[in-house]
Write an enzyme that holds these catalytic residues in place. Sequence first.
Site, short mmCIF file in Angstrom:
data_model
loop_
_atom_site.label_atom_id
_atom_site.label_comp_id
_atom_site.label_asym_id
_atom_site.label_seq_id
_atom_site.Cartn_x
_atom_site.Cartn_y
_atom_site.Cartn_z
N SER A 153 0.80 -1.22 0.00
CA SER A 153 0.00 0.00 0.00
C SER A 153 0.84 1.27 0.00
O SER A 153 0.34 2.33 -0.38
CB SER A 153 -0.95 0.00 1.19
OG SER A 153 -0.23 -0.01 2.39
N HIS A 195 -5.91 -4.50 -0.46
CA HIS A 195 -5.90 -3.34 -1.35
C HIS A 195 -6.18 -3.74 -2.80
O HIS A 195 -5.75 -3.05 -3.73
CB HIS A 195 -4.55 -2.61 -1.28
CG HIS A 195 -4.45 -1.68 -0.11
ND1 HIS A 195 -5.00 -0.42 -0.11
CD2 HIS A 195 -3.89 -1.86 1.11
CE1 HIS A 195 -4.77 0.16 1.06
NE2 HIS A 195 -4.10 -0.69 1.81
N LYS A 250 -12.35 -1.63 3.01
CA LYS A 250 -11.75 -0.76 1.99
C LYS A 250 -12.69 -0.67 0.79
O LYS A 250 -13.72 -0.01 0.88
CB LYS A 250 -10.35 -1.26 1.64
CG LYS A 250 -9.40 -1.05 2.84
CD LYS A 250 -7.97 -1.43 2.58
CE LYS A 250 -7.11 -0.96 3.73
NZ LYS A 250 -6.41 -2.04 4.45
C1 LIG Z 1 -6.08 -2.42 5.79
C2 LIG Z 1 -5.26 -3.65 5.80
C3 LIG Z 1 -5.44 -4.63 6.77
C4 LIG Z 1 -6.39 -4.45 7.92
O1 LIG Z 1 -7.71 -4.50 7.51
P1 LIG Z 1 -8.87 -4.26 8.58
O2 LIG Z 1 -10.03 -5.00 8.06
O3 LIG Z 1 -9.07 -2.78 8.65
O4 LIG Z 1 -8.36 -4.80 9.88
C5 LIG Z 1 -4.70 -5.79 6.67
N1 LIG Z 1 -3.80 -5.97 5.67
C6 LIG Z 1 -3.58 -5.03 4.73
C7 LIG Z 1 -2.59 -5.27 3.65
C8 LIG Z 1 -4.30 -3.84 4.77
O5 LIG Z 1 -4.07 -2.89 3.85
#
Ligand SMILES: *Cc1c(COP(=O)(O)O)cnc(C)c1O
Length: 396
Positions: free
Chosen positions: A183, A211, A242
Site C-alpha cells: 500500500s 488493497h 476498503k
Molecule cells: C487495511 C489492511 C489490513 C487491515 O484491515 P482491517 O479490516 O481494517 O483490519 C490488513 N492488511 C492489509 C494489507 C491492509 O491494507
Amino acid sequence: MPLDAINAHLRRELDGLKAAGLYKAERRIETPQNTGIAVAGRDVVNFCANNYLGLANHPDIVAAAFEGLKTWGYGLSSVRFICGTQDIHKQAERQVADFFGKGDTILYISAFDANGGLFEPLLGEADAVLSDELNHASIIDGVRLCKAKRFRYKHNDMADLRAKLEEAKGCRFKLIFTDSVFSMDGDLAKLPDICALADEYGAAVGIDDCHATGHLGATGRGAAEELGVLDRIDVITGTLGKTLGGASGGFTVSSAEVVDWLRNRSRPYLFSNSVPPALVAAGMKAFELAATATDLRATLKANTARLRGGLEAAGFTVKPGPTPILPVMLGDAALATRMADELLKRGIYCIGFSFPVVPQGQARIRLQVSAAHTTEQIDQAVAAFTEVGRLVGAIR
Ligand SMILES: *Cc1c(COP(=O)(O)O)cnc(C)c1O
C-alpha cells in the site's frame, strides 16, 4: 500512584514524537466519507481513502445494512461457535468462497484479525513461513504468534525467496505469504514468479488482498486475477473495510479443510464476537456490486491514468505501478508534510508519509484514486499540486 510514573514517561515519549515530526494528529472529518468531504469547515477533495470503487456509503449498501439490521438484529452477544452464527453468516461465507472459486470462507471482525489468527493454527515447529519484508503489520504480528520457522525475504526479490526456500527445504509445510498490493508503493507482489517457485519447492501460497479485492482483476477478484494466478493461490485474506463498502469485517478464503480448522483453532475467531448482521448484509451487497462493477473499474483506471498523467506532466515523480495508489515521491519528510498542508489549504486532502512508515529519504505524498472522483476533482488536484509544488520548490 504507579500510573503517575507511567503518565510522566508517556508525556516525555509523546513530546519526543512531536519533536521528531512523527506524532499522529487526527484531522476531523465533518461529513460522511466521500470524494468530497468537509474538514475544519472547508470543502476538500479526498485523495486518501481506500474507497477505490466509491462504494463507501453507496445507497444499495446502506440499504442492505438497514435491511440486515431489521431482519437479523443489531448484535449477537456471542462468539460464532456458542450462539453467534446466523443463516446470514453462512450465506456470506458461501458467497465469498464462490466469488474466489475456493472451498470455504471464515469471517472475522477485521482483516487484522484474519491475519492475526491465520498462521498459529496452521503452522507448527516443523513448518516454515516465508514472508515479504514489507508485509502489513497484521501479517507480521500473526507470523510472530506461530511457532513455525520464519524466513523474511527481501521485498519482491525472487532470488532471495529462492534462497530462503532452499533453507526451508527440510520443513514439513512451507507457506509463502505476501501482501498482494503493497500500500505504500502501489506495487504488486510478483505472484506468477512466487507461484512458480512455490511449485518448484512444494510450498503453499497465501496473499493479503486488502488493497485489491473488488477493484483489481477483470471481474474484481483482486490481484491474483489481475496476474492470472487465482487458481494457484491457496489462501486469501481480505477486508470489508476498503473497496467493499468501507465499514469493517475481514475474511480468510481457502480450502474447506483449512477454514474448518480455523473455525476450531483460530483465536480471534473463537474468542471475539460474531460480525454484526448489518455489516454482513452490507458486505454481501458490496461483493455483489463489485462482481459486476466493470464500469466502475474502468472509471477507476481512467481516473488513475488522468491523475498520474497530469502529475507527471507537471514534473512530479510518481512511482510506477498498475494500482490506483499513486506515490508522489518528494524525498524530504518536511517537504512532504509542508506540501500536504499547503494542498489542504487549496482543497486537496492528502497525507505525507515519511520514515519509519517508508524508508529514510523516500518521503512521499500517497494519493489514492477512486472511481467516484470526477474529472474536475482530478484536474483540481493536478492544478493544486502544480501550484504548491512550485511554491515549495518540489518542481520547477
Ligand atoms: C487495511 C489492511 C489490513 C487491515 O484491515 P482491517 O479490516 O481494517 O483490519 C490488513 N492488511 C492489509 C494489507 C491492509 O491494507
